[in-house]
Design an enzyme around this catalytic site. Structure first.
Site, PDB file in Angstrom:
ATOM      1  N   GLY A   9       0.844  -1.202   0.000  1.00  0.00           N
ATOM      2  CA  GLY A   9       0.000   0.000   0.000  1.00  0.00           C
ATOM      3  C   GLY A   9       0.873   1.244   0.000  1.00  0.00           C
ATOM      4  CG  ASP A  35      -0.654   0.713  -3.874  1.00  0.00           C
ATOM      5  OD1 ASP A  35      -1.755   0.503  -4.422  1.00  0.00           O
ATOM      6  OD2 ASP A  35      -0.540   1.441  -2.883  1.00  0.00           O
ATOM      7  CB  ILE A  36      -3.733  -2.944  -6.230  1.00  0.00           C
ATOM      8  CG1 ILE A  36      -4.352  -1.902  -5.303  1.00  0.00           C
ATOM      9  CG2 ILE A  36      -3.877  -4.335  -5.673  1.00  0.00           C
ATOM     10  CD1 ILE A  36      -5.869  -1.974  -5.278  1.00  0.00           C
ATOM     11  NE  ARG A  37      -3.549   3.934  -5.523  1.00  0.00           N
ATOM     12  CZ  ARG A  37      -3.208   5.174  -5.210  1.00  0.00           C
ATOM     13  NH1 ARG A  37      -2.921   6.041  -6.152  1.00  0.00           N
ATOM     14  NH2 ARG A  37      -3.155   5.586  -3.949  1.00  0.00           N
ATOM     15  CE1 TYR A 143      -9.611   2.588   8.293  1.00  0.00           C
ATOM     16  CE2 TYR A 143     -10.245   4.113  10.028  1.00  0.00           C
ATOM     17  CZ  TYR A 143      -9.284   3.592   9.187  1.00  0.00           C
ATOM     18  OH  TYR A 143      -8.003   4.088   9.226  1.00  0.00           O
ATOM     19  CE  LYS A 147      -7.106   0.723  10.126  1.00  0.00           C
ATOM     20  NZ  LYS A 147      -5.897   0.188   9.452  1.00  0.00           N
TER      21      LYS A 147
HETATM   22  N1  LIG Z   1      -4.451   8.850   6.537  1.00  0.00           N
HETATM   23  C1  LIG Z   1      -4.976   8.886   7.734  1.00  0.00           C
HETATM   24  O1  LIG Z   1      -5.387   9.959   8.196  1.00  0.00           O
HETATM   25  C2  LIG Z   1      -5.049   7.624   8.572  1.00  0.00           C
HETATM   26  C3  LIG Z   1      -5.507   7.735   9.898  1.00  0.00           C
HETATM   27  C4  LIG Z   1      -5.589   6.587  10.671  1.00  0.00           C
HETATM   28  C5  LIG Z   1      -5.159   5.369  10.152  1.00  0.00           C
HETATM   29  N2  LIG Z   1      -4.702   5.280   8.866  1.00  0.00           N
HETATM   30  C6  LIG Z   1      -4.299   3.968   8.378  1.00  0.00           C
HETATM   31  O2  LIG Z   1      -3.025   4.025   7.753  1.00  0.00           O
HETATM   32  C7  LIG Z   1      -2.978   3.112   6.651  1.00  0.00           C
HETATM   33  C8  LIG Z   1      -2.619   3.855   5.367  1.00  0.00           C
HETATM   34  O3  LIG Z   1      -3.551   4.880   5.165  1.00  0.00           O
HETATM   35  P1  LIG Z   1      -3.474   5.926   3.959  1.00  0.00           P
HETATM   36  O4  LIG Z   1      -4.111   7.163   4.444  1.00  0.00           O
HETATM   37  O5  LIG Z   1      -2.121   5.959   3.409  1.00  0.00           O
HETATM   38  O6  LIG Z   1      -4.481   5.229   2.940  1.00  0.00           O
HETATM   39  P2  LIG Z   1      -4.629   5.471   1.360  1.00  0.00           P
HETATM   40  O7  LIG Z   1      -6.019   5.106   0.995  1.00  0.00           O
HETATM   41  O8  LIG Z   1      -4.112   6.809   0.991  1.00  0.00           O
HETATM   42  O9  LIG Z   1      -3.633   4.381   0.769  1.00  0.00           O
HETATM   43  C9  LIG Z   1      -3.886   3.010   0.802  1.00  0.00           C
HETATM   44  C10 LIG Z   1      -3.140   2.376  -0.348  1.00  0.00           C
HETATM   45  O10 LIG Z   1      -3.453   0.983  -0.348  1.00  0.00           O
HETATM   46  C11 LIG Z   1      -3.608   0.579  -1.693  1.00  0.00           C
HETATM   47  N3  LIG Z   1      -4.429  -0.623  -1.754  1.00  0.00           N
HETATM   48  C12 LIG Z   1      -5.779  -0.727  -1.712  1.00  0.00           C
HETATM   49  N4  LIG Z   1      -6.148  -2.012  -1.846  1.00  0.00           N
HETATM   50  C13 LIG Z   1      -5.010  -2.731  -1.974  1.00  0.00           C
HETATM   51  C14 LIG Z   1      -4.730  -4.115  -2.145  1.00  0.00           C
HETATM   52  N5  LIG Z   1      -5.714  -5.024  -2.218  1.00  0.00           N
HETATM   53  N6  LIG Z   1      -3.444  -4.500  -2.240  1.00  0.00           N
HETATM   54  C15 LIG Z   1      -2.427  -3.592  -2.190  1.00  0.00           C
HETATM   55  N7  LIG Z   1      -2.638  -2.261  -2.028  1.00  0.00           N
HETATM   56  C16 LIG Z   1      -3.915  -1.854  -1.923  1.00  0.00           C
HETATM   57  C17 LIG Z   1      -4.250   1.758  -2.401  1.00  0.00           C
HETATM   58  O11 LIG Z   1      -4.022   1.694  -3.799  1.00  0.00           O
HETATM   59  C18 LIG Z   1      -3.548   2.934  -1.718  1.00  0.00           C
HETATM   60  O12 LIG Z   1      -2.394   3.335  -2.434  1.00  0.00           O
HETATM   61  C19 LIG Z   1      -4.354   2.432   6.614  1.00  0.00           C
HETATM   62  O13 LIG Z   1      -4.301   1.231   7.348  1.00  0.00           O
HETATM   63  C20 LIG Z   1      -5.240   3.430   7.311  1.00  0.00           C
HETATM   64  O14 LIG Z   1      -6.335   2.790   7.886  1.00  0.00           O
HETATM   65  C21 LIG Z   1      -4.661   6.392   8.072  1.00  0.00           C
END
Ligand SMILES: NC(=O)c1ccc[n+]([C@@H]2O[C@H](COP(=O)([O-])OP(=O)(O)OC[C@H]3O[C@@H](n4cnc5c(N)ncnc54)[C@H](O)[C@@H]3O)[C@@H](O)[C@H]2O)c1
Length: 313
Positions: A9, A35-37, A143, A147
């Protein structure tokens, strides 16, 4: 010399900056992004990248074997607002990806895991101010449920199988390099973009909605500090509370007005208001401070300065 790290990711809001910081510290070739993209040019051009689905155990195992991966940072997940629209897909991604990396560690194929939790583990019955590390947790979002379950499984794998898994409950994260991916705190990033582009912002959360937030640099530093801490210092194997600032939409608007005096904010709360209302307003992170010396550096005005200066470039 650090052994190879896999980030799953890596192209998301946190993964992008985490990958670049780990590459800076340990060397580009030691940090495999996946990542998937595909991600942005800087990330894609700076080191190895693999297209990888976090729900596919065999595919992750292949990458782990190929690069002799020692640590995994699992950043793939479906975030709070999107997960309310696709509950079963969110559960499938958020849980199965975690089981995949926990099981790789259980089978001694990797030795350390970082998995992020969130303030979404708390719920409407949790004390809202200065929310303790250990307290009532009755999350009311898909969500948050994923978690909280994830935290329980992390602790279980640590106690039962000795898996070295480490976690923090991130608050809403504010960054300028990558846009946020469908969370309830996304407004705190969008507002800076629109302040510069349009001089006004319509907020999807209402006036008075106070939430815990953090500037991305603090979050990345916390993540790597936790991973570099000696194992015996890590007493919490579910997930650590982590905090730096809390503010309302009108407070972030006031902070922006110090630089853009004509900036205006209006309010049009949508379904995300209900999610925000179920979360804490401020967090007690004394366990992280005591056990592995966590200390935040950025307050709201410093964050505003960083965001506006960098987005203007
Ligand atoms: N950003 C925040 O404010 C925040 C706050 C609390 C917790 N988190 C946690 O931190 C982590 C990262 O968050 P983020 O904000 O970077 O999320 P994001 O949505 O920006 O990024 C997630 C990434 O995962 C990739 N992804 C989705 N499905 C996938 C799969 N099947 N296989 C591989 N990759 C895949 C997506 O393409 C994306 O690039 C998550 O677990 C999120 O719950 C984030």
């Amino acid at each position: 010399m650090h052994r190879p790290i896999l980030i799953i990711g890596a192209c998301g809001q946190i993964g992008t900056e985490l990958t670049m910081e780990l590459r800076e510290r340990y060397g580009n070739e030691k940090v495999i992004a996946s990542d998937i993209r595909e991600g942005g040019d800087t990330l894609m051009g700076s080191g190895p990248f693999e297209l990888l689905d976090a729900t596919n155990y065999a595919a992750i195992e292949d990458v782990v074997m190929h690069y002799e991966i020692d640590e995994i940072y699992l950043m793939a997940a479906m975030l709070s607002a999107t997960a309310e629209k696709f509950p079963m897909r969110a559960w499938n991604l958020n849980m199965n990806s975690l089981f995949n990396v926990l099981n790789l560690a259980k089978e001694s194929k990797i030795s350390k895991i970082f998995w992020p939790s969130s303030i979404a583990v708390f719920g409407p019955n949790t004390p809202k101010e200065n929310t303790p590390q250990n307290t009532i947790m009755e999350p009311s979002t898909v969500y948050g449920i994923s978690k909280q379950s994830g935290e329980r499984w992390c602790e279980y794998y640590f106690k039962k199988y000795g898996v070295d898994v480490r976690s923090v409950r991130y608050p809403g994260l504010i960054s300028w390099k990558t846009m946020p991916g469908g969370g309830t705190t996304d407004y705190a990033v969008e507002i800076y973009h629109e302040a510069l582009q349009k001089g006004q912002y319509e907020c999807f959360l209402d006036k008075g909605t106070k939430l815990p937030m953090m500037y991305m640099d603090d979050a990345i530093r916390a993540t790597i500090d936790l991973m570099e801490s000696p194992s015996e210092k890590i007493k919490v194997r579910s997930s650590y509370n982590l905090a730096s600032m809390s503010f309302t939409p009108e407070e972030i608007a006031e902070s922006i007005q110090k630089h853009i005096p004509d900036f205006t904010i209006s309010y049009a709360p949508d379904f995300r208001q209900q999610i925000a209302d179920s979360w804490p307003s401020s967090i007690d992170d004394s366990a992280a401070k005591e056990q592995w010396r966590w200390e935040p550096k950025f307050n709201l005005d410093q964050t505003t300065l960083e965001m506006l200066n960098n987005l203007k470039k």
